[in-house]
Write an enzyme that holds these catalytic residues in place. Structure first.
Site, PDB file in Angstrom:
ATOM      1  N   SER A 242       0.860  -1.187   0.000  1.00 60.09           N
ATOM      2  CA  SER A 242       0.000   0.000   0.000  1.00 60.09           C
ATOM      3  C   SER A 242       0.896   1.238   0.000  1.00 60.09           C
ATOM      4  O   SER A 242       2.095   1.139   0.246  1.00 60.09           O
ATOM      5  CB  SER A 242      -0.860   0.004   1.255  1.00 60.09           C
ATOM      6  N   LYS A 243       0.275   2.381  -0.224  1.00 60.22           N
ATOM      7  CA  LYS A 243       1.050   3.628  -0.239  1.00 60.22           C
ATOM      8  C   LYS A 243       1.771   3.840   1.083  1.00 60.22           C
ATOM      9  O   LYS A 243       2.933   4.206   1.128  1.00 60.22           O
ATOM     10  CB  LYS A 243       0.126   4.824  -0.497  1.00 60.22           C
ATOM     11  N   ARG A 244       1.027   3.577   2.155  1.00 64.67           N
ATOM     12  CA  ARG A 244       1.591   3.786   3.492  1.00 64.67           C
ATOM     13  C   ARG A 244       2.823   2.911   3.693  1.00 64.67           C
ATOM     14  O   ARG A 244       3.743   3.246   4.412  1.00 64.67           O
ATOM     15  CB  ARG A 244       0.524   3.453   4.529  1.00 64.67           C
TER      16      ARG A 244
END
Ligand code: GLU
Length: 474
Positions: A242-244
């Site tokens: 994910s981006k995180r």
């Protein structure tokens, strides 16, 4: 002797070079360097809406920042569309492709029927053997590849091993759309063939495409390049990245203050290994790199590991080089240009002198930027809360006593340390109780490199003035 290796990196310009793309590029690059071959760059810019010049330059910038170069000019896939059409016509002329006159409505029905019957959506071959004389009026045909219907298509993948596809599962793919535009699988095969690519190294999400592409190679009588499909990158929890958790563009890593050499080391270890080696130079990686060292299971992206690795690189980077890295970094980060504007030649010299102490504590260039701020701060310094507390908790008395001691000492770290230690012994004061107030007024914070190095780097006048400013706070 076998012919020399040609790899390629073939990104679609979707706005940035994402981290998985950076790794694919690195593997192609390392393999080409290792074999003294070439890595070519092909921009898969057939999606005209997304393929803006900005998106293309973001990719080139990302590669350049990572330190990855390519041989020759970047090739535009879109620019080769007429050649792709030519090959579609050849397949048509040889009876290995055919015109399909299905209307969008018919295709929709085909899809719905398959969904209702809960089977994979596949073209039913309606026009495969039908006489084109029956073509309806006004329907512009697509060209479909006549895929083999029986038997198997086998890929001897250099990473995934032997992968077998049943031909009955691969339907007749559109190779040319009704508007005359070639589709992805045709373009890739024609380009890789024409560019002389010997090794296709890319993400495992292209494995099914590899089967379709293999069929097209065979139909054209072209030799199929070696294939190496690399497993995906997952997040630390094992789920899709994910981006995180790191699914970002390469430029985001630059902005987070990572060094390109650390990034190369880290990306190499995402999926590839050489025994237990974790830290290695790029030269070493090239020497060791081989497709056999790529694992079959997804790797996990771990920011903590990246940060620690970057910290290692920072500590082992030569001071002058690190100064240059920081100066090159500042234009790309918030607050950086303002800081850069204050770094004249004397300041730069100070920064370099402070570097041994600064780099010990910094994991990223952001850390370095923050921890070196005290060098450039203008008097009177703004003290943070912790620094203020130190001054309030008896710091003033310590500074008052230290001021004459320091004023009389020779201004170098060694003599300053000797003078302060002698003072501590004579008065029974603890060294820490003297160092902390000094740190507070000299840096405005409660963490910094060794305090005698700080005094030394700031110089006599600036140091004494900052201490006097601090005394006025009481
Ligand atoms: N353009 C494709 C992508 O960015 C890669 C195609 C290939 O490597 O064959 O995913």
């Amino acid at each position: 002797m076998s012919s020399s290796v040609i790899t390629r990196f073939a990104p679609s310009p979707t706005g940035f070079l994402h981290i998985g793309g950076g790794r694919t590029a690195l593997f192609n690059w390392a393999y080409a360097k290792k074999t003294q071959g070439k890595m070519l760059l092909r921009i898969e810019d057939t999606d005209r809406e997304r393929s803006t010049p900005e998106a293309v330059s973001a990719i080139l910038d990302g590669l350049t920042w990572l330190g990855l170069d390519w041989d020759g000019e970047a090739v535009s896939q879109y620019g080769r569309a007429s050649r792709h059409r030519e090959v579609a016509e050849i397949l048509l002329a040889r009876g290995l492709a055919y015109r399909c006159y299905c209307t969008p409505e018919e295709l929709r029905q085909m899809r719905e029927k398959a969904e209702m019957e809960k089977r994979p959506v596949r073209y039913d071959g309606a026009w495969r053997d039908r006489d084109p004389a029956q073509a309806p009026q006004g329907v512009k045909p697509t060209i479909r590849f006549k895929a083999p219907q029986d038997g198997e298509t086998v890929i001897e993948d250099r990473v995934m091993g032997r992968v077998v596809f049943q031909n009955k599962d691969l339907d007749d793919l559109i190779i040319l759309r009704s508007d005359g535009n070639p589709t992805y699988n045709l373009s890739v095969v024609v380009d890789d063939h024409d560019m002389g690519v010997t090794h296709v190294i890319r993400g495992v999400d292209h494995l099914t495409n590899a089967a379709r592409q293999t069929q097209i190679y065979k139909a054209m009588g072209w030799s199929v390049p070696d294939m190496a499909h690399i497993p995906l990158i997952h997040g630390p929890d094992g789920a899709k990245l994910s981006k995180r958790h790191g699914a970002l563009g390469v430029e985001a890593y630059r902005a987070m203050g990572y060094l390109p050499e650390a990034m190369r080391n880290y990306l190499a270890r995402l999926g590839w290994s050489h025994g237990d080696d974790e830290i290695f130079s790029t030269e070493q990686m090239i020497e060791w790199f081989d497709l056999d060292g790529i694992g079959k299971s997804p790797s996990r992206f771990d920011f903590v590991k990246l940060e620690n690795l970057n910290g290692h690189y920072m500590r082992h980077t030569d001071d002058e080089q690190l100064v240059r890295a920081l100066l090159a970094f500042l234009p790309h980060v918030a607050g950086g240009p303002e800081m850069l504007a204050r770094i004249d030649a004397p300041m730069r010299a100070k920064l370099k002198r402070a570097m041994p102490g600064l780099k010990e504590r910094a994991k990223t260039l952001i850390d370095l930027m923050k921890s070196s701020q005290f060098l450039f701060a203008q008097r009177p310094l703004a003290l943070d809360d912790k620094a203020r507390q130190i001054i309030a908790d008896g710091g003033v008395a310590a500074l008052e006593a230290l001021l004459p001691v320091l004023s009389q000492a020779d201004w170098n770290a060694h003599s300053l340390e000797a003078a302060v230690k002698a003072h501590a012994e004579a008065t029974g004061a603890k060294l820490g109780k003297l160092a902390q107030p000094l740190r507070a007024v000299l840096t405005g914070t409660n963490t910094s490199p060794g305090i005698f190095d700080v005094l030394d780097v700031l110089g006599r006048d600036e140091s004494l003035s900052r201490i006097e400013d601090g005394l006025k706070l009481s």
